[in-house]
Design a protein around this motif. Structure first.
Motif, PDB file in Angstrom:
ATOM      1  N   UNK A  77       0.765  -1.075  -0.115  1.00  0.00           N
ATOM      2  CA  UNK A  77      -0.032   0.540  -0.380  1.00  0.00           C
ATOM      3  C   UNK A  77       1.132   1.411   0.040  1.00  0.00           C
ATOM      4  N   UNK A  78       1.135   2.393  -1.198  1.00  0.00           N
ATOM      5  CA  UNK A  78       1.630   3.555  -0.870  1.00  0.00           C
ATOM      6  C   UNK A  78       0.236   4.983  -0.788  1.00  0.00           C
ATOM      7  N   UNK A  79       0.874   5.232   0.075  1.00  0.00           N
ATOM      8  CA  UNK A  79       0.207   6.527   0.556  1.00  0.00           C
ATOM      9  C   UNK A  79       0.555   7.629   0.262  1.00  0.00           C
ATOM     10  N   UNK A  80       0.223   7.729  -1.019  1.00  0.00           N
ATOM     11  CA  UNK A  80       0.883   9.271  -1.593  1.00  0.00           C
ATOM     12  C   UNK A  80       0.200  10.677  -1.182  1.00  0.00           C
ATOM     13  N   UNK A  81       0.180  11.158   0.015  1.00  0.00           N
ATOM     14  CA  UNK A  81       0.219  12.752   1.260  1.00  0.00           C
ATOM     15  C   UNK A  81       1.059  13.367   1.317  1.00  0.00           C
ATOM     16  N   UNK A  82       1.224  14.234   0.538  1.00  0.00           N
ATOM     17  CA  UNK A  82       2.262  15.593   1.303  1.00  0.00           C
ATOM     18  C   UNK A  82       2.635  15.743   2.944  1.00  0.00           C
ATOM     19  N   UNK A  83       1.526  15.486   3.062  1.00  0.00           N
ATOM     20  CA  UNK A  83       1.536  16.101   4.659  1.00  0.00           C
ATOM     21  C   UNK A  83       1.781  14.560   5.640  1.00  0.00           C
ATOM     22  N   UNK A  84       1.370  13.438   5.498  1.00  0.00           N
ATOM     23  CA  UNK A  84       1.869  11.935   6.220  1.00  0.00           C
ATOM     24  C   UNK A  84       2.867  11.664   5.365  1.00  0.00           C
ATOM     25  N   UNK A  85       3.102  12.051   4.062  1.00  0.00           N
ATOM     26  CA  UNK A  85       4.826  11.492   3.846  1.00  0.00           C
ATOM     27  C   UNK A  85       5.969  12.225   4.923  1.00  0.00           C
ATOM     28  N   UNK A  86       5.769  13.349   5.715  1.00  0.00           N
ATOM     29  CA  UNK A  86       6.471  14.104   6.237  1.00  0.00           C
ATOM     30  C   UNK A  86       6.983  14.548   7.398  1.00  0.00           C
ATOM     31  N   UNK A  87       5.566  13.029   8.050  1.00  0.00           N
ATOM     32  CA  UNK A  87       5.125  13.650   9.132  1.00  0.00           C
ATOM     33  C   UNK A  87       5.010  12.047  10.427  1.00  0.00           C
ATOM     34  N   UNK A  88       6.127  11.339  10.643  1.00  0.00           N
ATOM     35  CA  UNK A  88       5.922   9.990  11.181  1.00  0.00           C
ATOM     36  C   UNK A  88       5.234   9.454  12.313  1.00  0.00           C
ATOM     37  N   UNK A  89       4.768  10.901  13.283  1.00  0.00           N
ATOM     38  CA  UNK A  89       4.165  10.533  14.012  1.00  0.00           C
ATOM     39  C   UNK A  89       2.500  10.603  13.551  1.00  0.00           C
ATOM     40  N   UNK A  90       2.375  10.614  12.275  1.00  0.00           N
ATOM     41  CA  UNK A  90       0.907   9.969  11.526  1.00  0.00           C
ATOM     42  C   UNK A  90       1.152   8.428  10.930  1.00  0.00           C
ATOM     43  N   UNK A  91       1.847   8.503  10.533  1.00  0.00           N
ATOM     44  CA  UNK A  91       2.069   6.782   9.963  1.00  0.00           C
ATOM     45  C   UNK A  91       1.852   6.195  11.131  1.00  0.00           C
ATOM     46  N   UNK A  92       2.174   5.593  11.619  1.00  0.00           N
ATOM     47  CA  UNK A  92       2.056   4.645  12.621  1.00  0.00           C
ATOM     48  C   UNK A  92       0.683   4.130  12.649  1.00  0.00           C
ATOM     49  N   UNK A  93      -0.397   4.836  12.887  1.00  0.00           N
ATOM     50  CA  UNK A  93      -1.872   4.072  13.096  1.00  0.00           C
ATOM     51  C   UNK A  93      -1.978   3.698  11.802  1.00  0.00           C
ATOM     52  N   UNK A  94      -1.703   4.438  10.432  1.00  0.00           N
ATOM     53  CA  UNK A  94      -1.823   3.725   9.694  1.00  0.00           C
ATOM     54  C   UNK A  94      -1.495   2.720   8.920  1.00  0.00           C
ATOM     55  N   UNK A  95      -0.191   2.515   9.621  1.00  0.00           N
ATOM     56  CA  UNK A  95       0.576   1.577   9.827  1.00  0.00           C
ATOM     57  C   UNK A  95       0.102   0.173  10.312  1.00  0.00           C
ATOM     58  N   UNK A  96      -0.478   0.269  11.425  1.00  0.00           N
ATOM     59  CA  UNK A  96      -0.650  -0.449  12.470  1.00  0.00           C
ATOM     60  C   UNK A  96      -2.058  -1.275  11.686  1.00  0.00           C
ATOM     61  N   UNK A  97      -3.444  -0.380  11.387  1.00  0.00           N
ATOM     62  CA  UNK A  97      -4.406  -0.489  10.189  1.00  0.00           C
ATOM     63  C   UNK A  97      -3.791  -1.290   9.528  1.00  0.00           C
ATOM     64  N   UNK A  98      -2.562  -1.144   7.858  1.00  0.00           N
ATOM     65  CA  UNK A  98      -3.095  -2.878   7.462  1.00  0.00           C
ATOM     66  C   UNK A  98      -2.265  -3.414   7.905  1.00  0.00           C
ATOM     67  N   UNK A  99      -1.908  -4.144   9.160  1.00  0.00           N
ATOM     68  CA  UNK A  99      -1.597  -5.286   9.309  1.00  0.00           C
ATOM     69  C   UNK A  99      -0.498  -5.803   9.290  1.00  0.00           C
ATOM     70  N   UNK A 100      -0.152  -7.229   9.243  1.00  0.00           N
ATOM     71  CA  UNK A 100       0.927  -7.308   8.576  1.00  0.00           C
ATOM     72  C   UNK A 100       0.968  -8.148   6.683  1.00  0.00           C
TER      73      UNK A 100
END
Length: 162
Positions: free
Chosen positions: A31-54
């Protein structure tokens, strides 16, 4: 050329429906999330990674990084590209990435947007982006779930005042 198995607009980005329905249906392994804001803020990425599971590799890229990197992806990567809005996809397509079809999932109501259906709300900027996508060979279809029927955005909005 990248092996893009699904391009989807969904303001929620990665959530259960993406993982359990669209990810499985498309056969994606990335899954590639293409978004300028989220790509530059690692703190915003963790919940999305968790939602994707393994089940998926999850990548976060700015729009410019997506334009640069998507063509370099190997055929073993089956990529589901997620953007929050059609403007970001228009930038990607104008940047040279071919997207024959873009699935329109959830675009929430915001001030100035008009309801197309229960899940899709658009404004003039969104419609301009859909025009750019169309001019560049992308068909944009509303489809809430994989088993739902598809409808062209222009057909769905032809009687709306936007």
């Amino acid at each position: 050329m990248a092996n893009i198995v699904l391009a989807r607009i969904d303001e929620r980005l990665i959530h259960g429906q993406i993982r359990l329905q669209w990810g499985k249906h498309s056969g994606a392994n990335t899954i590639l999330v293409a978004n300028d804001e989220i790509a530059q803020m690692e703190a915003l990425q963790a919940p999305f990674k968790a939602s994707a599971g393994s089940d998926f590799s999850v990548l976060f890229r700015t729009i410019d990084q997506a334009i640069t990197n998507l063509p370099k992806a190997g055929p073993d990567r089956k990529i589901l590209v997620l953007c929050k809005n059609p403007t970001d996809f228009a930038r990607i397509v104008v940047g040279g990435v071919e997207l024959p079809e873009i699935n329109i999932g959830n675009m929430h109501f915001h001030e100035g947007r008009t309801a197309v259906n229960k899940y899709i709300n658009v404004d003039k900027e969104d419609m301009r982006a859909f025009e750019v996508l169309s001019e560049n060979g992308s068909v944009c279809t509303l489809q809430h779930m994989p088993e739902s029927s598809k409808e062209c955005i222009f057909e769905a909005t032809k009687n709306l005042v936007i």
